[in-house]
Enzyme design. Structure first.
Site, short mmCIF file in Angstrom:
data_model
loop_
_atom_site.label_atom_id
_atom_site.label_comp_id
_atom_site.label_asym_id
_atom_site.label_seq_id
_atom_site.Cartn_x
_atom_site.Cartn_y
_atom_site.Cartn_z
N LYS A 1 -6.39 50.11 29.79
CA LYS A 1 -6.86 48.71 29.89
C LYS A 1 -7.14 48.07 28.53
O LYS A 1 -6.89 46.88 28.33
CB LYS A 1 -8.11 48.62 30.78
CG LYS A 1 -7.82 48.84 32.26
CD LYS A 1 -9.10 48.66 33.04
CE LYS A 1 -8.88 48.80 34.53
NZ LYS A 1 -10.10 48.47 35.30
N ASP B 1 -11.43 42.07 37.33
CA ASP B 1 -12.49 42.90 37.94
C ASP B 1 -13.73 42.07 38.30
O ASP B 1 -14.29 42.21 39.39
CB ASP B 1 -12.90 44.03 36.98
CG ASP B 1 -11.85 45.13 36.90
OD1 ASP B 1 -11.06 45.27 37.86
OD2 ASP B 1 -11.81 45.84 35.88
#
Ligand code: ATR
Length: 293
Positions: free
Chosen positions: A82, A118
């Site tokens: 990420k 997220d």
């Protein structure tokens, strides 16, 4: 042409024009993202496919470049890539810049765009559970990447006060610094202060892996929490973690981690396949059936 898969799913054969997306991670076999996106592709009758790709280390950047050249629309990115994904983005969105990490990439005119969904997934799940963070005191357990995305988004949602409690105090302090720079009202508190912090806490969130199957769980006494408070766990294997079981026993509102996973997937699907999908009970049941028992 259709094919009946062993699972009983009716699979559409892909045409040469299928819209393609992927999830890149290492490991990736456990990822539930292919099941989520394939469900939406089938539901919408879209000529598309979503493929898990196990890619390690330095090969990540080459893999993204290959996907772009091969005509993929984009991909999801999961552990451990990420942060690398954020660095290779030409155009990171604001959430990605604040998180320093990206979980969704899409390609436009030869440029790599990136988002971190997220926090979006977390807030959508929270509001879907009837909890409005505005003005509330919220305690966040953990100070890793998930906590960072969640705390930043809670700031956007006008949380009243956010208290970060982490095993390693320095990491909590670093997260507080980063969030305060974006004007998010947060502070760190030691684990020993947790009982006192809980007595006016409206929402407790676990962002650590504690409580996952085969991992140790928090032993927390939730009795100081006020009636009507909520407890949320981002762990979803098991769905009902020991922390959530304790919260349920105490009569508190319980918010499990699967909803965040489902909601964070939606913006990527919209980018790649052109339709904003819905998180429905049907999708949830489909994914619950795939969780390890
Ligand atoms: P992610 O980026 O996915 O959120 P992470 O960076 O590994 O994951 O962060 C996990 C968080 O859970 C960290 O804050 C970690 O605490 P430390 O900063 O002390 O490492 C916390 N964590 C992990 N295992 C833990 C445990 N057994 N007990 C308490 N906290 C734990």
């Amino acid at each position: 042409m259709t094919v009946i898969a062993k699972s009983g799913w009716v699979m559409a054969a892909r045409t040469g024009r299928a819209a393609l997306a992927a999830v890149i991670g290492h490991p990736v076999a456990h990822s539930l993202s292919p099941a989520i996106h394939e469900y939406w592709l089938q539901e919408r009758g879209i000529d598309g496919a979503y493929i898990p790709l196990a890619v390690a280390g330095d090969d990540f950047t080459k893999a993204v470049s290959f996907l772009m050249r091969a005509g993929f629309r984009g991909c999801n990115v999961t552990i451990p890539h990420k942060e690398t994904a954020f660095r290779l983005c030409d155009v990171p969105d604001e959430a990605a810049q604040r998180a320093g990490a990206v979980n969704t990439l899409w390609f436009e005119a030869g440029r790599v765009h990136g988002a971190n969904t997220d926090g979006y997934g977390f807030i959508r799940n929270l509001s879907g559970s009837g909890f409005d963070p505005a003005g509330k005191k919220i305690i966040v357990l953990g100070a890793g990447g998930a906590a960072r995305a969640i705390v930043m988004t809670l700031g956007d949602a006008k949380a009243g006060a956010i208290v970060i409690v982490n095993r390693t105090g320095e990491k909590a302090a670093a997260l507080v610094d980063a969030c305060c720079r974006y004007g998010v009202p947060c502070q760190a508190s030691g684990q020993g202060m947790l009982a006192r912090e809980l007595d006016d806490c409206h929402l407790l969130i676990n962002t650590t892996p504690c409580g996952m199957a085969d991992r140790e769980a928090f032993e927390l006494d939730l009795s100081p929490m006020p009636d009507g408070a909520a407890v949320c766990d981002i762990v979803y294997t098991p769905l009902m973690t020991p922390l959530l079981r304790e919260a349920k026993g105490r009569g508190l509102t319980v918010i499990d981690g699967l909803g965040m996973l489902l909601h964070q997937a939606a913006p990527g699907f919209a980018r790649w396949f052109g339709v904003m999908p819905e998180v429905t009970p049907g999708l949830r049941n489909h994914v619950v059936a795939l969780l390890p028992s």
